[in-house]
Design a protein around this motif. Structure first.
Motif, short mmCIF file in Angstrom:
data_model
loop_
_atom_site.label_atom_id
_atom_site.label_comp_id
_atom_site.label_asym_id
_atom_site.label_seq_id
_atom_site.Cartn_x
_atom_site.Cartn_y
_atom_site.Cartn_z
N ALA A 61 68.78 15.85 29.42
CA ALA A 61 67.62 16.47 28.79
C ALA A 61 66.42 15.53 28.90
N GLY A 62 65.28 16.10 29.23
CA GLY A 62 64.07 15.30 29.37
C GLY A 62 63.07 16.01 30.28
N VAL A 63 61.95 15.37 30.51
CA VAL A 63 60.89 15.90 31.36
C VAL A 63 60.83 15.04 32.62
N TYR A 64 60.92 15.71 33.78
CA TYR A 64 60.98 15.01 35.06
C TYR A 64 59.77 15.38 35.92
N PRO A 65 59.07 14.38 36.47
CA PRO A 65 57.98 14.69 37.39
C PRO A 65 58.55 15.17 38.73
N ILE A 66 57.86 16.10 39.33
CA ILE A 66 58.24 16.58 40.66
C ILE A 66 57.18 16.09 41.64
N GLU A 67 57.61 15.35 42.65
CA GLU A 67 56.70 14.77 43.62
C GLU A 67 56.56 15.72 44.82
N ILE B 63 47.46 22.41 48.95
CA ILE B 63 47.93 22.39 47.56
C ILE B 63 46.79 21.86 46.71
N ALA B 64 46.37 22.66 45.75
CA ALA B 64 45.21 22.31 44.94
C ALA B 64 45.46 21.10 44.05
N ASN B 65 46.66 21.00 43.47
CA ASN B 65 46.91 19.92 42.52
C ASN B 65 48.39 19.56 42.56
N THR B 66 48.69 18.33 42.85
CA THR B 66 50.09 17.89 42.85
C THR B 66 50.39 17.01 41.63
N ASP B 67 49.39 16.79 40.79
CA ASP B 67 49.59 15.99 39.58
C ASP B 67 50.16 16.87 38.47
N ASP B 68 50.86 16.25 37.56
CA ASP B 68 51.35 16.91 36.36
C ASP B 68 52.30 18.07 36.62
N ILE B 69 52.98 18.07 37.74
CA ILE B 69 54.01 19.09 37.97
C ILE B 69 55.32 18.50 37.48
N VAL B 70 55.91 19.16 36.50
CA VAL B 70 57.11 18.62 35.87
C VAL B 70 58.18 19.72 35.73
#
Length: 192
Positions: free
Chosen positions: A38-44, A57-64
């Protein structure tokens, strides 16, 4: 994007928005990493890995991707005993005294710590005491349904049989004396 903990490495599904009808677009470089607990994982996402040059791709930041704790309910039953019993001699609460709804995955433990004042030396009064628990496994969200541990009063019953034998019995409140057997009743000393 989210899912519930299932003890497996999870791969999120994704979709692309803003694609015109008939166009084919995919992303060839996504790093999901290992996502089990369980947790929040960033997706690169590699912004240069779009397979159609007409799209960016407009924004690759903060995708989790979030894995939420699995939901489990622990329901305690009820117990009782005489208050006169020493706390260490009172019936202890075991895994047979509660049920679990939901899945606890093989090899996992909720790390339940049962809490009940009736099992402590300070519980010397007749009454009802909550049975509850704490847990310490972050992969589970545990809802605890309390049980009740009743400490009951008791009284002493003294019987003198026709042969002069005396029976002394401590009887728990709400129960019948058990020291008088059918043989004693057959002897005519007492009537049911």
């Amino acid at each position: 994007m989210s899912a519930y903990y299932n003890k497996e490495n999870q791969k999120p599904r994704y979709s692309l928005d803003g694609i015109l009808d008939g166009d084919v677009v995919s992303i060839s470089a996504i790093n999901f990493g290992t996502m089990v607990n369980a947790g929040v994982y960033p997706i690169e996402i590699d912004a240069n890995s779009v397979t159609n040059p007409n799209y960016v791709i407009a924004n690759t930041d903060d995708i989790v991707f979030e894995i939420k704790p699995a939901e489990v309910v622990v329901t305690f039953g009820n117990l009782s005993c005489r208050v006169s019993l020493d706390a260490h001699n009172r019936p202890q609460i075991t895994d047979k005294d509660y049920s679990i709804q939901g899945i606890v995955y093989q090899g996992d433990s909720l790390n339940l710590q049962i809490v009940c004042e009736a099992l402590t030396e300070t519980a010397t009064e007749i009454g009802s005491y909550d049975i509850t628990a704490t847990y310490s496994n972050p992969n589970y969200n545990v809802t605890v349904v309390k049980g009740v541990y009743k400490l009951l009063g008791s009284y002493t019953v003294k019987y003198t049989l026709p042969n002069g034998q005396t029976i002394i019995e401590e009887v728990t409140e709400g129960e019948d004396p058990i020291g008088i057997t059918d043989d004693i009743f057959k002897a005519g000393a007492f009537k049911k």
